[in-house]
Motif scaffolding. Sequence first.
Motif, short mmCIF file in Angstrom:
data_model
loop_
_atom_site.label_atom_id
_atom_site.label_comp_id
_atom_site.label_asym_id
_atom_site.label_seq_id
_atom_site.Cartn_x
_atom_site.Cartn_y
_atom_site.Cartn_z
N THR A 96 0.58 1.56 -9.74
CA THR A 96 -0.38 1.75 -8.65
C THR A 96 -1.33 0.56 -8.54
OG1 THR A 96 -0.30 4.16 -8.94
CG2 THR A 96 -2.16 3.25 -7.70
N VAL A 97 -1.92 0.16 -9.66
CA VAL A 97 -2.86 -0.96 -9.64
C VAL A 97 -2.14 -2.27 -9.32
CG1 VAL A 97 -4.60 -2.23 -10.97
CG2 VAL A 97 -4.35 0.22 -11.29
N SER A 98 -0.90 -2.41 -9.80
CA SER A 98 -0.13 -3.61 -9.49
C SER A 98 0.13 -3.72 -7.99
CB SER A 98 1.19 -3.59 -10.25
OG SER A 98 2.04 -4.64 -9.84
N LEU A 139 0.83 -1.21 0.00
CA LEU A 139 0.00 0.00 0.00
C LEU A 139 0.86 1.26 0.00
CD1 LEU A 139 -2.85 -1.03 2.48
CD2 LEU A 139 -3.02 -0.77 0.00
N GLU A 140 1.96 1.23 0.75
CA GLU A 140 2.88 2.37 0.74
C GLU A 140 3.49 2.56 -0.64
OE1 GLU A 140 3.87 4.66 3.19
OE2 GLU A 140 2.01 3.91 4.07
N ALA A 141 3.82 1.46 -1.32
CA ALA A 141 4.36 1.55 -2.67
C ALA A 141 3.33 2.11 -3.64
CB ALA A 141 4.83 0.17 -3.14
N ALA A 142 2.06 1.76 -3.44
CA ALA A 142 1.00 2.30 -4.28
C ALA A 142 0.83 3.81 -4.06
CB ALA A 142 -0.32 1.58 -3.99
N LYS A 143 0.98 4.23 -2.82
CA LYS A 143 0.89 5.68 -2.52
C LYS A 143 2.01 6.45 -3.19
CE LYS A 143 0.24 6.82 1.76
NZ LYS A 143 0.36 6.81 3.23
N ARG A 144 3.20 5.85 -3.28
CA ARG A 144 4.31 6.53 -3.96
C ARG A 144 4.12 6.52 -5.47
NH1 ARG A 144 7.22 3.39 -0.12
NH2 ARG A 144 7.75 1.89 -1.77
N ALA A 145 3.60 5.40 -5.99
CA ALA A 145 3.46 5.27 -7.45
C ALA A 145 2.40 6.20 -8.00
CB ALA A 145 3.11 3.82 -7.81
N ILE A 146 1.41 6.57 -7.19
CA ILE A 146 0.32 7.40 -7.70
C ILE A 146 0.77 8.82 -8.02
CG2 ILE A 146 -0.57 8.42 -5.56
CD1 ILE A 146 -3.37 7.56 -6.48
N HIS A 147 1.98 9.19 -7.58
CA HIS A 147 2.51 10.53 -7.86
C HIS A 147 3.47 10.56 -9.04
CE1 HIS A 147 0.67 12.02 -4.18
NE2 HIS A 147 1.27 11.06 -3.49
N LEU A 148 3.64 9.44 -9.74
CA LEU A 148 4.53 9.42 -10.90
C LEU A 148 3.97 10.29 -12.01
CD1 LEU A 148 5.43 5.61 -11.04
CD2 LEU A 148 6.88 7.48 -10.25
N SER A 149 4.85 10.94 -12.74
CA SER A 149 4.40 11.86 -13.80
C SER A 149 3.93 11.12 -15.05
CB SER A 149 5.55 12.81 -14.18
OG SER A 149 6.69 12.07 -14.60
N LEU A 186 -1.74 -12.97 -10.32
CA LEU A 186 -1.66 -12.99 -11.78
C LEU A 186 -1.89 -11.60 -12.37
CD1 LEU A 186 -1.50 -14.45 -14.51
CD2 LEU A 186 -3.93 -14.99 -14.27
N PHE A 187 -2.88 -10.88 -11.87
CA PHE A 187 -3.18 -9.56 -12.40
C PHE A 187 -2.02 -8.61 -12.13
CE2 PHE A 187 -6.17 -5.70 -12.49
CZ PHE A 187 -6.06 -5.62 -13.88
N ALA A 188 -1.40 -8.72 -10.96
CA ALA A 188 -0.24 -7.88 -10.63
C ALA A 188 0.91 -8.16 -11.58
CB ALA A 188 0.19 -8.11 -9.19
N LEU A 189 1.14 -9.43 -11.89
CA LEU A 189 2.22 -9.78 -12.81
C LEU A 189 1.94 -9.29 -14.23
CD1 LEU A 189 3.06 -13.40 -11.60
CD2 LEU A 189 4.51 -11.38 -11.41
N ILE A 190 0.69 -9.37 -14.66
CA ILE A 190 0.33 -8.86 -15.99
C ILE A 190 0.62 -7.37 -16.09
CG2 ILE A 190 -1.61 -8.40 -17.55
CD1 ILE A 190 -2.83 -11.05 -16.64
N LEU A 191 0.29 -6.63 -15.04
CA LEU A 191 0.57 -5.19 -15.03
C LEU A 191 2.07 -4.92 -14.98
CD1 LEU A 191 -2.26 -4.09 -12.60
CD2 LEU A 191 -2.06 -3.44 -14.98
N ASN A 192 2.82 -5.74 -14.25
CA ASN A 192 4.28 -5.57 -14.21
C ASN A 192 4.90 -5.83 -15.58
OD1 ASN A 192 4.23 -4.97 -11.49
ND2 ASN A 192 4.68 -7.04 -10.83
#
Length: 259
Positions: free
Chosen positions: A87-89, A68-78, A128-134
Amino acid sequence: MDSWVRFNSQSQAKERIIRAAQYACTLLGYTLQKGGAGAELCKTVSQLEAHMSLTRKLLRLGNSVEALEAAKRAIHLSDGVLRLCLTVSHLNRAMYFACDNVLWAGKTGLISKLDQQKWSQRSFRYYLFALILNLTRDVYELRLLMESEARYRATKAPPSPYPSTTSPTDHLSPQASPAAMAVPIVSVRLRRQLHLLVMVLYNNPPLLLDLLKNSCDIFIPLDRLGIYPTGSGFVGACGLVSSVLSIVTMVHPWLKLKP
């Protein structure tokens, strides 16, 4: 929150090592079974694998917080594509770890009458969904790097002082069909793209390792969910390779793909 994330990160190396040992046992069990080893030995290896799986689940308690902390950081990417994929991953990883924690509680008896098959399938779907997004993120970054490298080569290539007098289709007769004339052109373009792909991956080891790791990992949930069954031997080999690659990125942090 930050102190918990720091504490949790210290156990990741141990979890990766145990993961490598677990999938090594999976591969070993498959090899012993195919080699006609005794049932008692195969049972011992299978039990060892199960114990390692349970230990990994214990070490992953609280990993949802880190995701969740990683998602909070990713949501601010340009970059919009990276922001969406990462974020979704991370959110799916958080759900995967949460389901994994429930499974651990069920296996240890803390939660009685838990439908472990149902929760296992649910966790693998999130995984699986996280890996597809990665993998989508990896392909996107690879495409950007290839386009950048192609533009760099175009600007650095010295202009020829003489007009070009040959082309891939010059050796063909005028009566050649359009399809026959198109084959050499397509072949040249494919070779150029393949060479560009190899050069980009060679010059970007973090992207190469992440692409290999995710490509290996994705066969695990595909097999567990019955979408693309590959067998325990192949799953064990893929899990072992991806675990070793993860350990390498921990030993050498510069090899970890960022962000």
